[in-house]
Design a protein around this motif. Structure first.
Motif, short mmCIF file in Angstrom:
data_model
loop_
_atom_site.label_atom_id
_atom_site.label_comp_id
_atom_site.label_asym_id
_atom_site.label_seq_id
_atom_site.Cartn_x
_atom_site.Cartn_y
_atom_site.Cartn_z
N GLN A 39 38.02 -1.42 -13.73
CA GLN A 39 36.65 -0.95 -13.96
C GLN A 39 35.67 -1.84 -13.20
O GLN A 39 35.93 -3.01 -12.96
N LEU A 40 34.52 -1.25 -12.84
CA LEU A 40 33.43 -2.03 -12.26
C LEU A 40 32.47 -2.41 -13.37
O LEU A 40 32.02 -1.56 -14.14
N LYS A 41 32.15 -3.69 -13.47
CA LYS A 41 31.24 -4.17 -14.50
C LYS A 41 30.10 -4.95 -13.86
O LYS A 41 30.32 -5.78 -12.97
N ARG A 79 15.60 -10.63 -10.52
CA ARG A 79 15.77 -9.25 -10.03
C ARG A 79 16.61 -9.22 -8.75
O ARG A 79 17.42 -8.32 -8.55
N GLY A 80 16.41 -10.20 -7.87
CA GLY A 80 17.13 -10.24 -6.60
C GLY A 80 18.63 -10.44 -6.77
O GLY A 80 19.41 -9.97 -5.94
N PHE A 81 19.02 -11.15 -7.83
CA PHE A 81 20.45 -11.39 -8.05
C PHE A 81 21.05 -10.43 -9.09
O PHE A 81 22.19 -10.58 -9.48
N SER A 82 20.27 -9.45 -9.52
CA SER A 82 20.77 -8.48 -10.48
C SER A 82 21.50 -7.34 -9.78
O SER A 82 21.23 -7.04 -8.62
N GLY A 83 22.39 -6.69 -10.51
CA GLY A 83 23.06 -5.50 -10.01
C GLY A 83 24.40 -5.75 -9.35
O GLY A 83 25.10 -4.79 -9.00
N PHE A 84 24.80 -7.01 -9.18
CA PHE A 84 26.11 -7.26 -8.57
C PHE A 84 27.21 -6.97 -9.59
O PHE A 84 27.05 -7.17 -10.79
N GLN A 85 28.33 -6.48 -9.08
CA GLN A 85 29.43 -6.06 -9.94
C GLN A 85 30.72 -6.80 -9.58
O GLN A 85 30.86 -7.33 -8.47
N TYR A 86 31.64 -6.79 -10.53
CA TYR A 86 32.99 -7.27 -10.24
C TYR A 86 33.97 -6.22 -10.75
O TYR A 86 33.66 -5.42 -11.64
N LYS A 87 35.15 -6.20 -10.16
CA LYS A 87 36.17 -5.22 -10.52
C LYS A 87 37.23 -5.91 -11.37
O LYS A 87 37.78 -6.95 -10.97
N THR A 88 37.50 -5.34 -12.53
CA THR A 88 38.51 -5.91 -13.42
C THR A 88 39.89 -5.56 -12.89
O THR A 88 40.05 -4.67 -12.06
N GLY A 89 40.88 -6.25 -13.39
CA GLY A 89 42.26 -5.97 -12.99
C GLY A 89 42.86 -4.83 -13.80
O GLY A 89 42.28 -4.35 -14.77
N GLN A 90 44.03 -4.39 -13.37
CA GLN A 90 44.77 -3.35 -14.09
C GLN A 90 45.38 -3.96 -15.34
O GLN A 90 46.04 -4.99 -15.29
N ARG A 91 45.14 -3.32 -16.49
CA ARG A 91 45.72 -3.80 -17.75
C ARG A 91 46.49 -2.67 -18.40
O ARG A 91 45.90 -1.82 -19.08
N GLY A 92 47.78 -2.62 -18.17
CA GLY A 92 48.62 -1.56 -18.73
C GLY A 92 48.18 -0.21 -18.19
O GLY A 92 48.14 0.03 -16.99
N ALA A 93 47.81 0.68 -19.11
CA ALA A 93 47.37 2.02 -18.72
C ALA A 93 45.87 2.06 -18.41
O ALA A 93 45.35 3.10 -18.00
N ILE A 94 45.17 0.96 -18.63
CA ILE A 94 43.72 0.92 -18.39
C ILE A 94 43.48 0.64 -16.91
O ILE A 94 43.91 -0.38 -16.37
#
Length: 198
Positions: free
Chosen positions: A34-36, A16-31
């Motif tokens: 995103q935060l995942k 639970r303590g290490f849950s919830g962290f996110q990473y940001k994806t890179g730009q892919r064309g028109a996409i």
């Protein structure tokens, strides 16, 4: 026989303590980026469980990034041991119940609770951060280490009379990478690990 499942609860609290962290994806064309959220699981050492997860094939690619928690050791803590036969008495006053069994604002029974000195142990765990590139590793470690280093607390119980309800987790070591030189032709998954002592 008495088992309170403390070790399992500590490991679940670490998850639970290490849950919830996110990473940001890179730009892919028109996409747009995103935060995942990065999933966190308890590591499995069972070959049978690993074979079931991969459908019995060695050609299954692990899904990354992911954080795994592995219980690596349990050792006695003689420095934390006080008088083993020490007990303390705590007087607890309960609230009175009405005829329907609901609590009222009046004082109820008085109970004396004898608490035994806990036996101190140090639980060791390894937090592995599996990433596919350095950018993911930088993002995740920067978030995680600012929260957990040098120590963080784990609440192991909700009981007001449990004097071992709150435990401290210490970051003992951080290993930046699992890769070694010379780097061969195999594309190994980058793994950083944090050694925790509770």
């Amino acid at each position: 026989h008495f088992c309170d499942y403390q070790i399992k609860r500590f490991l679940l609290q670490l998850v639970r303590g290490f849950s919830g962290f996110q990473y940001k994806t890179g730009q892919r064309g028109a996409i747009a980026p995103q935060l995942k959220v990065v999933p966190v699981i308890l590591a499995k050492r069972s070959r049978q469980a690993a074979a079931i997860q991969t459908n019995g094939s060695e050609n299954v690619v692990n899904s990354i990034p992911i954080i795994t928690i592995d219980h690596t050791g349990l050792r006695p803590d003689p420095d934390g041991l006080r008088n083993p036969s020490h007990t303390t008495k705590t007087i607890i006053r309960t609230r009175k119940k009405d005829a329907n069994g609901n609590f009222t604002s009046e004082s109820g029974d008085t109970v004396t609770v004898e608490r035994l000195m806990p036996r101190p142990f140090i639980l060791e765990a390894q937090v592995d951060i599996w990433t596919s590139n350095m950018d993911q590793k930088h993002q995740l470690l920067e978030q995680i280490l600012t929260v957990v280093y040098p120590t963080f607390s784990i609440q192991n119980s909700d009981s007001a009379i449990d004097w071992s309800a709150l435990s401290e987790a210490h970051v003992k070591d951080v290993t930046w990478t699992s890769s070694s030189y010379p780097i061969g032709s195999d594309a190994e998954i980058e793994v950083a690990n944090i050694t925790i002592e509770i």
